[in-house]
Motif scaffolding. Structure first.
Motif, PDB file in Angstrom:
ATOM      1  N   ILE A  49       0.798  -1.233  -0.052  1.00  0.00           N
ATOM      2  CA  ILE A  49       0.073  -0.074   0.186  1.00  0.00           C
ATOM      3  C   ILE A  49       0.807   1.135  -0.090  1.00  0.00           C
ATOM      4  CG2 ILE A  49      -2.049  -1.284   1.098  1.00  0.00           C
ATOM      5  CD1 ILE A  49      -1.274  -0.050   3.518  1.00  0.00           C
ATOM      6  N   SER A  50       2.160   1.132   0.254  1.00  0.00           N
ATOM      7  CA  SER A  50       2.852   2.115  -0.015  1.00  0.00           C
ATOM      8  C   SER A  50       4.338   1.464   0.072  1.00  0.00           C
ATOM      9  CB  SER A  50       3.023   3.354   1.067  1.00  0.00           C
ATOM     10  OG  SER A  50       3.544   2.640   2.468  1.00  0.00           O
ATOM     11  N   ASN A  51       5.473   2.443  -0.110  1.00  0.00           N
ATOM     12  CA  ASN A  51       6.827   1.636  -0.159  1.00  0.00           C
ATOM     13  C   ASN A  51       7.361   0.731   0.939  1.00  0.00           C
ATOM     14  OD1 ASN A  51       9.475   1.446  -1.253  1.00  0.00           O
ATOM     15  ND2 ASN A  51      10.373   3.150  -0.067  1.00  0.00           N
ATOM     16  N   LYS A  52       6.837   1.167   2.196  1.00  0.00           N
ATOM     17  CA  LYS A  52       7.051   0.150   3.370  1.00  0.00           C
ATOM     18  C   LYS A  52       5.986  -0.217   3.911  1.00  0.00           C
ATOM     19  CE  LYS A  52      11.428   2.898   4.597  1.00  0.00           C
ATOM     20  NZ  LYS A  52      12.117   3.714   5.577  1.00  0.00           N
ATOM     21  N   ARG A  53       4.767  -0.155   3.458  1.00  0.00           N
ATOM     22  CA  ARG A  53       3.464  -0.475   4.040  1.00  0.00           C
ATOM     23  C   ARG A  53       2.941  -1.720   3.402  1.00  0.00           C
ATOM     24  NH1 ARG A  53       2.462   5.195   5.908  1.00  0.00           N
ATOM     25  NH2 ARG A  53       3.614   5.126   8.099  1.00  0.00           N
ATOM     26  N   ASN A  61      -2.639 -18.097  16.723  1.00  0.00           N
ATOM     27  CA  ASN A  61      -3.812 -18.759  17.767  1.00  0.00           C
ATOM     28  C   ASN A  61      -5.079 -19.127  17.190  1.00  0.00           C
ATOM     29  OD1 ASN A  61      -1.589 -18.379  19.711  1.00  0.00           O
ATOM     30  ND2 ASN A  61      -2.336 -16.773  20.424  1.00  0.00           N
ATOM     31  N   GLY A  62      -4.743 -19.661  15.904  1.00  0.00           N
ATOM     32  CA  GLY A  62      -6.124 -20.216  15.247  1.00  0.00           C
ATOM     33  C   GLY A  62      -6.932 -19.179  14.884  1.00  0.00           C
ATOM     34  N   ARG A  63      -6.696 -17.901  14.809  1.00  0.00           N
ATOM     35  CA  ARG A  63      -7.524 -16.787  14.177  1.00  0.00           C
ATOM     36  C   ARG A  63      -7.009 -16.106  13.251  1.00  0.00           C
ATOM     37  NH1 ARG A  63      -8.382 -16.780  19.847  1.00  0.00           N
ATOM     38  NH2 ARG A  63     -10.682 -16.821  20.307  1.00  0.00           N
ATOM     39  N   PHE A  64      -7.793 -15.947  12.144  1.00  0.00           N
ATOM     40  CA  PHE A  64      -7.290 -15.044  10.989  1.00  0.00           C
ATOM     41  C   PHE A  64      -6.997 -13.667  11.423  1.00  0.00           C
ATOM     42  CE2 PHE A  64      -8.854 -18.718   8.602  1.00  0.00           C
ATOM     43  CZ  PHE A  64      -7.969 -18.913   7.511  1.00  0.00           C
ATOM     44  N   LEU A  65      -6.039 -13.065  10.729  1.00  0.00           N
ATOM     45  CA  LEU A  65      -5.905 -11.521  11.204  1.00  0.00           C
ATOM     46  C   LEU A  65      -5.622 -10.980   9.826  1.00  0.00           C
ATOM     47  CD1 LEU A  65      -3.426 -11.966  14.383  1.00  0.00           C
ATOM     48  CD2 LEU A  65      -5.712 -11.351  14.444  1.00  0.00           C
ATOM     49  N   VAL A  66      -5.988  -9.633   9.714  1.00  0.00           N
ATOM     50  CA  VAL A  66      -5.598  -8.731   8.543  1.00  0.00           C
ATOM     51  C   VAL A  66      -4.424  -8.115   9.260  1.00  0.00           C
ATOM     52  CG1 VAL A  66      -6.126  -7.117   7.177  1.00  0.00           C
ATOM     53  CG2 VAL A  66      -7.736  -9.058   7.482  1.00  0.00           C
ATOM     54  N   ASP A  67      -3.298  -8.187   8.678  1.00  0.00           N
ATOM     55  CA  ASP A  67      -1.963  -7.424   9.501  1.00  0.00           C
ATOM     56  C   ASP A  67      -1.756  -6.187   8.521  1.00  0.00           C
ATOM     57  OD1 ASP A  67      -0.024  -7.434  11.468  1.00  0.00           O
ATOM     58  OD2 ASP A  67       1.364  -8.262  10.045  1.00  0.00           O
ATOM     59  N   ILE A  68      -1.808  -5.267   8.998  1.00  0.00           N
ATOM     60  CA  ILE A  68      -1.338  -3.786   8.125  1.00  0.00           C
ATOM     61  C   ILE A  68      -0.190  -3.377   9.043  1.00  0.00           C
ATOM     62  CG2 ILE A  68      -1.840  -1.699   7.321  1.00  0.00           C
ATOM     63  CD1 ILE A  68      -5.107  -2.335   7.835  1.00  0.00           C
ATOM     64  N   ARG A  69       1.026  -3.570   8.179  1.00  0.00           N
ATOM     65  CA  ARG A  69       2.315  -3.172   8.997  1.00  0.00           C
ATOM     66  C   ARG A  69       3.266  -2.411   8.178  1.00  0.00           C
ATOM     67  NH1 ARG A  69       3.239  -4.558  13.507  1.00  0.00           N
ATOM     68  NH2 ARG A  69       1.430  -5.806  13.558  1.00  0.00           N
ATOM     69  N   GLU A  70       4.327  -1.791   8.769  1.00  0.00           N
ATOM     70  CA  GLU A  70       5.166  -1.173   8.159  1.00  0.00           C
ATOM     71  C   GLU A  70       6.470  -2.039   8.300  1.00  0.00           C
ATOM     72  OE1 GLU A  70       7.587   2.514   9.622  1.00  0.00           O
ATOM     73  OE2 GLU A  70       5.893   3.193   8.478  1.00  0.00           O
ATOM     74  N   TYR A  71       7.248  -2.236   7.174  1.00  0.00           N
ATOM     75  CA  TYR A  71       8.386  -3.047   7.188  1.00  0.00           C
ATOM     76  C   TYR A  71       9.568  -2.296   6.966  1.00  0.00           C
ATOM     77  CZ  TYR A  71       5.292  -7.016   6.845  1.00  0.00           C
ATOM     78  OH  TYR A  71       4.546  -8.154   7.140  1.00  0.00           O
ATOM     79  N   TRP A  72      10.689  -2.976   7.361  1.00  0.00           N
ATOM     80  CA  TRP A  72      11.985  -2.343   7.034  1.00  0.00           C
ATOM     81  C   TRP A  72      13.057  -3.444   6.448  1.00  0.00           C
ATOM     82  CZ3 TRP A  72      16.357  -4.203  10.035  1.00  0.00           C
ATOM     83  CH2 TRP A  72      16.012  -5.215  11.174  1.00  0.00           C
ATOM     84  N   TYR A  73      13.906  -2.987   5.891  1.00  0.00           N
ATOM     85  CA  TYR A  73      14.890  -3.836   5.083  1.00  0.00           C
ATOM     86  C   TYR A  73      16.325  -3.957   5.943  1.00  0.00           C
ATOM     87  CZ  TYR A  73      11.712  -3.324   1.497  1.00  0.00           C
ATOM     88  OH  TYR A  73      10.357  -3.236   0.904  1.00  0.00           O
ATOM     89  N   LYS A  79      11.758  -7.291   6.651  1.00  0.00           N
ATOM     90  CA  LYS A  79      11.263  -7.599   7.855  1.00  0.00           C
ATOM     91  C   LYS A  79      10.136  -6.891   8.573  1.00  0.00           C
ATOM     92  CE  LYS A  79      15.631  -9.470   8.728  1.00  0.00           C
ATOM     93  NZ  LYS A  79      16.899  -9.677   9.949  1.00  0.00           N
ATOM     94  N   PRO A  80       9.157  -7.313   9.294  1.00  0.00           N
ATOM     95  CA  PRO A  80       8.246  -6.629   9.939  1.00  0.00           C
ATOM     96  C   PRO A  80       8.586  -5.586  11.122  1.00  0.00           C
ATOM     97  CG  PRO A  80       8.047  -8.906  10.669  1.00  0.00           C
ATOM     98  CD  PRO A  80       9.183  -8.709   9.810  1.00  0.00           C
ATOM     99  N   GLY A  81       8.236  -4.489  11.057  1.00  0.00           N
ATOM    100  CA  GLY A  81       8.424  -3.471  12.171  1.00  0.00           C
ATOM    101  C   GLY A  81       7.490  -3.539  13.096  1.00  0.00           C
ATOM    102  N   LYS A  82       7.527  -2.852  14.068  1.00  0.00           N
ATOM    103  CA  LYS A  82       6.718  -2.527  15.424  1.00  0.00           C
ATOM    104  C   LYS A  82       5.518  -1.758  14.977  1.00  0.00           C
ATOM    105  CE  LYS A  82      10.368  -2.500  19.017  1.00  0.00           C
ATOM    106  NZ  LYS A  82      10.893  -1.455  20.045  1.00  0.00           N
ATOM    107  N   LYS A  83       5.708  -1.129  14.061  1.00  0.00           N
ATOM    108  CA  LYS A  83       4.566  -0.051  13.617  1.00  0.00           C
ATOM    109  C   LYS A  83       3.598  -1.041  12.908  1.00  0.00           C
ATOM    110  CE  LYS A  83       6.838   4.396  13.566  1.00  0.00           C
ATOM    111  NZ  LYS A  83       7.301   5.527  12.738  1.00  0.00           N
ATOM    112  N   GLY A  84       2.362  -1.106  13.406  1.00  0.00           N
ATOM    113  CA  GLY A  84       1.255  -1.700  12.555  1.00  0.00           C
ATOM    114  C   GLY A  84       0.008  -2.366  13.279  1.00  0.00           C
ATOM    115  N   ILE A  85      -0.839  -2.812  12.794  1.00  0.00           N
ATOM    116  CA  ILE A  85      -2.027  -3.274  13.642  1.00  0.00           C
ATOM    117  C   ILE A  85      -2.476  -4.540  13.063  1.00  0.00           C
ATOM    118  CG2 ILE A  85      -3.623  -1.938  12.110  1.00  0.00           C
ATOM    119  CD1 ILE A  85      -5.358  -1.816  14.752  1.00  0.00           C
TER     120      ILE A  85
END
Length: 111
Positions: A49-53, A61-73, A79-85
């Motif tokens: 959705i952007s250069n890093k997101r 834990n057995g539950r589907f999640l939609v993970d929106i996250r900022e990544y770093w290189y 690699k996934p970063g701390k910023k996200g939901i």
């Protein structure tokens, strides 16, 4: 100085411990779902959705999640970063329902 323990960040936001049906044991259906998502959890399945997101669907834990996250290189490896939901399927549905309201607010403030 008190020694407090914290849950890992990923569990703080998705802990549904009030679920009476949650026994903690993984069923065959959950294991199959986790395996399917794990095998599909490649860079090709992530939605940029952007250069890093990125958006990704995963099982935790057995539950589907939609993970929106900022990544770093790191040495060219993403690699996934701390910023996200991570949103549960229910939360994802509620967000989708709210999109018209969000679009209206964006439209009213961008003029």
């Amino acid at each position: 100085m008190s020694k407090r323990t914290r849950k890992p960040v990923s569990q703080e936001f998705i802990d549904d411990s009030d679920d009476p049906d949650d026994t903690g044991a993984k069923t065959k259906k959950v294991k199959k779902a986790e395996a399917a998502v794990a095998s599909a959890d490649s860079d090709d399945d992530m939605i940029e959705i952007s250069n890093k997101r990125f958006v990704n669907v995963r099982v935790y834990n057995g539950r589907f999640l939609v993970d929106i996250r900022e990544y770093w290189y790191d040495d060219g490896v993403r690699k996934p970063g701390k910023k996200g939901i991570s949103l549960t399927v229910e939360q994802w549905g509620r967000l989708k329902e709210a999109i018209p309201q969000i679009d209206a607010k964006i439209g009213s403030t961008s003029k």
